[in-house]
Design a protein around this motif. Sequence first.
Motif, short mmCIF file in Angstrom:
data_model
loop_
_atom_site.label_atom_id
_atom_site.label_comp_id
_atom_site.label_asym_id
_atom_site.label_seq_id
_atom_site.Cartn_x
_atom_site.Cartn_y
_atom_site.Cartn_z
N PHE A 160 0.74 -1.17 0.06
CA PHE A 160 0.01 -0.04 -0.07
C PHE A 160 0.99 1.31 0.02
O PHE A 160 1.90 1.33 0.52
N SER A 209 -2.35 7.18 1.73
CA SER A 209 -3.18 7.11 3.07
C SER A 209 -4.54 7.46 2.82
O SER A 209 -5.14 7.78 1.62
N LEU A 210 -5.48 6.87 3.58
CA LEU A 210 -6.78 7.09 3.65
C LEU A 210 -7.47 8.11 4.44
O LEU A 210 -7.31 7.90 5.67
N LEU A 228 -10.17 6.12 6.93
CA LEU A 228 -9.76 4.87 7.62
C LEU A 228 -10.43 4.59 8.91
O LEU A 228 -10.70 3.55 8.99
N ASN A 233 -12.31 1.33 9.00
CA ASN A 233 -12.24 0.20 10.04
C ASN A 233 -13.34 -0.06 10.69
O ASN A 233 -13.70 -1.36 11.16
N ASN A 277 -3.94 -0.16 10.11
CA ASN A 277 -3.44 0.50 9.05
C ASN A 277 -4.08 0.36 7.79
O ASN A 277 -4.91 -0.77 7.55
N GLU A 278 -3.69 1.19 6.74
CA GLU A 278 -4.41 0.94 5.47
C GLU A 278 -4.18 -0.43 4.79
O GLU A 278 -4.96 -1.00 4.08
N PHE A 291 -6.51 -2.93 6.14
CA PHE A 291 -7.98 -2.66 5.83
C PHE A 291 -8.23 -3.23 4.29
O PHE A 291 -9.29 -3.95 4.31
N VAL A 292 -7.33 -2.96 3.70
CA VAL A 292 -7.50 -3.46 2.19
C VAL A 292 -7.57 -4.90 2.01
O VAL A 292 -8.32 -5.30 1.48
N LEU A 330 -13.08 4.75 -0.87
CA LEU A 330 -11.78 5.17 -0.29
C LEU A 330 -11.44 6.45 -0.38
O LEU A 330 -11.41 6.90 -1.68
N PHE A 378 -3.86 7.13 -2.80
CA PHE A 378 -3.70 5.83 -2.47
C PHE A 378 -3.30 5.00 -3.72
O PHE A 378 -3.79 5.45 -4.96
#
Length: 255
Positions: free
Chosen positions: A83, A86-87, A90, A94, A104-105, A108-109, A131, A135
Amino acid sequence: MLAIFHKAFAHPPEELNSPASRNGSRKPKLPEETLKEFMSTHPANTVSMSFGNAAVLAYVPPDRSYPHHQRLFGGFDDIYCLFLGSLNNLYVLNRQYGLAKGSNEAMFVIEAYRTLRDRGPYPADQVVKDLEGSFAFVVYDSKSGTVFAALGSDGGVKLFWGIAADGSVVISDDLEVIKAGCAKSFAPFPTGCMFHSDGGLMSFEHPMNKLKAMPRIDSEGAMCGANFKVDVYSRINSMPRVGSEANWANWESHQ
């Protein structure tokens, strides 16, 4: 970051492969050569994982305390994610996916991918469209050999892809790595788009429109891998997607 996938597991658009790569003085390289050169530029801190002949992922942690774009590498349940960026939402994501607030991102992905893979209630394009931020990510599911990649629409993060000498797909945020490894068969990864090894390339911003290959000529006059843009005049004929069948099991209908 660097991700390389054997052609059996990822099928990019044919227009990404340039005939000039075969005829020019600079030839594409084999995946192992590209990986070796990538690691030689960061000999002290490069992390890499190989999955037989199927795939390789390589990651270089940021060399500054506050980098312009964060780089993350995570894995869970045989799913791995590179990754970049940043999101902004987030925390909300989450909570929506039932993850710990400190996730973290990359994690999450991975969870979003697992939800889609296991027939979640949302179409893949909607999940990625939700999103917010700058990113890019590449996911590899080592159990199924599935590749899933996407690039945000704001242009804040750059991503490139190309074709290696053996037909493997190479994805990286390092343009020089892509140029050296893929010769003329490379292009910027299109913003606002996502790629899945089964369903191919599509726009998550305009999922009902096809993508059009745009010829790209370099400063030497040679044809390079094509750019891809949304074709506003061509629409995909499909029924509205609802329920659990709205995931990427039907992604092929976009092609």
